[in-house]
Design a protein around this motif. Structure first.
Motif, PDB file in Angstrom:
ATOM      1  N   SER A  22       7.889  -2.285  -4.005  1.00 42.09           N
ATOM      2  CA  SER A  22       7.040  -2.609  -5.156  1.00 42.09           C
ATOM      3  C   SER A  22       7.723  -2.216  -6.463  1.00 42.09           C
ATOM      4  O   SER A  22       7.650  -2.951  -7.459  1.00 42.09           O
ATOM      5  CB  SER A  22       5.688  -1.904  -5.019  1.00 42.09           C
ATOM      6  OG  SER A  22       5.067  -2.293  -3.805  1.00 42.09           O
ATOM      7  N   ILE A  35       1.338  -2.182  -7.464  1.00 41.51           N
ATOM      8  CA  ILE A  35       1.216  -0.741  -7.675  1.00 41.51           C
ATOM      9  C   ILE A  35       2.245   0.048  -6.872  1.00 41.51           C
ATOM     10  O   ILE A  35       2.706  -0.392  -5.821  1.00 41.51           O
ATOM     11  CB  ILE A  35      -0.222  -0.238  -7.390  1.00 41.51           C
ATOM     12  CG1 ILE A  35      -0.623  -0.440  -5.927  1.00 41.51           C
ATOM     13  CG2 ILE A  35      -1.209  -0.923  -8.333  1.00 41.51           C
ATOM     14  CD1 ILE A  35      -1.952   0.262  -5.557  1.00 41.51           C
ATOM     15  N   THR A  43       1.099  -0.522  -0.627  1.00 39.33           N
ATOM     16  CA  THR A  43       0.818  -1.970  -0.695  1.00 39.33           C
ATOM     17  C   THR A  43       0.099  -2.399   0.579  1.00 39.33           C
ATOM     18  O   THR A  43       0.523  -2.053   1.674  1.00 39.33           O
ATOM     19  CB  THR A  43       2.141  -2.756  -0.851  1.00 39.33           C
ATOM     20  OG1 THR A  43       2.841  -2.211  -1.972  1.00 39.33           O
ATOM     21  CG2 THR A  43       1.886  -4.245  -1.066  1.00 39.33           C
TER      22      THR A  43
HETATM   23 MG   LIG Z   1       4.585  -1.238  -2.035  1.00 39.50          MG
END
Ligand SMILES: [Mg+2]
Ligand SMILES: Nc1nc2c(ncn2[C@@H]2O[C@H](COP(=O)(O)OP(=O)(O)OP(=O)(O)O)[C@@H](O)[C@H]2O)c(=O)[nH]1
Length: 307
Positions: A22, A35, A43
């Motif tokens: 991410s 996030i 996630t």
């Molecule tokens: Mg992630």
């Protein structure tokens, strides 16, 4: 340039939990769409981030970390990874290089769910060996690079730090060079397919993950129940429910005299305002909903399950 020169394709970021998938997506986009927390399994579904320029549109898919399957939510998370892999033109495995130079024995275990499938895959693959900022002697990486090369001989291997971002233009150029030719699939100003409502819920969940300890974050879900524009005050009024799996967790989310939820709310509101580019009023409720993570209807409501 003719239309034929334009490139467009889907890129699946995948790999073990906490590898920095991410963080990497946000770095590639130069903007936060997904996030990030220090905790694994942050996630929970596919998050699409879109990077468009004059020559190409890259449709990135952030995915949950590959874990041992336990429970309905984990199964849904793994399904999101396989679905993303199925949609990808380019596969981008992301791994924590620092972890595997210290513990080479974890590599096979962590990649077990995908190593075989990827070995026989014909699509272009770029392996991001992430977190190289955590060690200064880069020669320590050689055994890992050799092992990755052995595992996936056709893959490009790209040592990187999603935190420092040195070499970001080179990584983008490499990804772009692997995309198929084709017209853009999304308008040039669209950066994600997630709704603002979902993004706001995710921001709240990020703050919860950052504040809560031990197993509590994993039992938390956030649902934005109402979203209204208050034209008079020029602000968006958002009501969100934080679901917890156990009665005891409710007290932990709320904190002593409401101190914890107040801070979570303040931090989330600030970031939601940045996302909206305007003022927001955020109200949070905490509800106990035991076994929510086993309820397919509820997971669908939260947007975590493909329709
Ligand atoms: Mg992630
Ligand atoms: N030092 C360092 N930390 C990083 C780097 N990339 C990510 N991190 C940190 O690693 C942690 C996990 O990052 P995420 O981006 O949430 O990892 P993820 O792979 O998406 O994790 P899941 O969603 O849980 O599968 C966070 O604390 C990040 O700040 C990096 O290049 N260097």
């Amino acid at each position: 340039m003719t239309d034929m020169d334009y490139r467009c394709g889907r890129v699946a970021l995948m790999g073990p939990p906490n590898a920095g998938k991410s963080t990497l997506l946000n770095a590639l986009l130069g903007q936060k769409v997904t996030i990030v927390t220090p905790k694994p399994q942050t996630t929970r579904n596919q998050i699409v981030g879109i990077l468009t320029d004059a020559g190409a549109q890259i449709i990135f898919m952030d995915t949950p970390g590959l874990t041992q399957v336990r429970g309905r939510l984990s199964k849904t998370m793994i399904q999101a990874v396989w679905q993303s892999l199925g949609q990808a033109d380019v596969i981008l495995p992301v791994l924590d290089a620092h972890l595997y130079i210290r513990h080479p024995e974890f590599l096979d275990r962590d990649l077990a769910p995908v190593a075989g499938a990827l070995a026989s895959d014909e699509r272009p693959m770029i392996v991001v060996a992430n977190k190289v900022d955590l060690f200064s002697d880069k020669s320590r990486m050689l055994p890992l690079l050799a092992r990755l090369h052995e595992m996936w001989p056709r893959a490009e291997i790209f040592p990187f730090s999603a935190l420092r971002r040195d070499g970001l233009p080179e990584l983008k150029a490499l990804i772009r060079s692997q995309l198929p030719e084709g017209p853009a699939q999304y308008p040039e100003d669209q950066i994600s397919t997630a709704s603002l409502r979902f993004m706001a819920a995710e921001i709240i969940r990020e703050k919860l993950f950052l504040h809560l300890r031990q197993e509590v974050p994993y039992g938390v879900a956030v649902d934005v129940e109402s979203w209204e524009e208050d034209e008079e005050r020029g602000q968006t009024i958002i009501h969100a429910v934080i679901y917890v799996a156990r009665p005891m967790h409710k007290a932990m989310v709320i904190g002593r005299a409401g101190s914890s939820i107040k801070e979570i709310g303040m931090e989330a509101r600030k970031e939601i305002q940045e996302l909206l580019g305007g003022k927001a009023h955020l109200e949070l409720w905490v509800k106990v909903r035991e076994h929510w993570s086993e309820d397919p209807g509820f997971l669908r409501e939260l947007g975590l399950m493909a329709e």
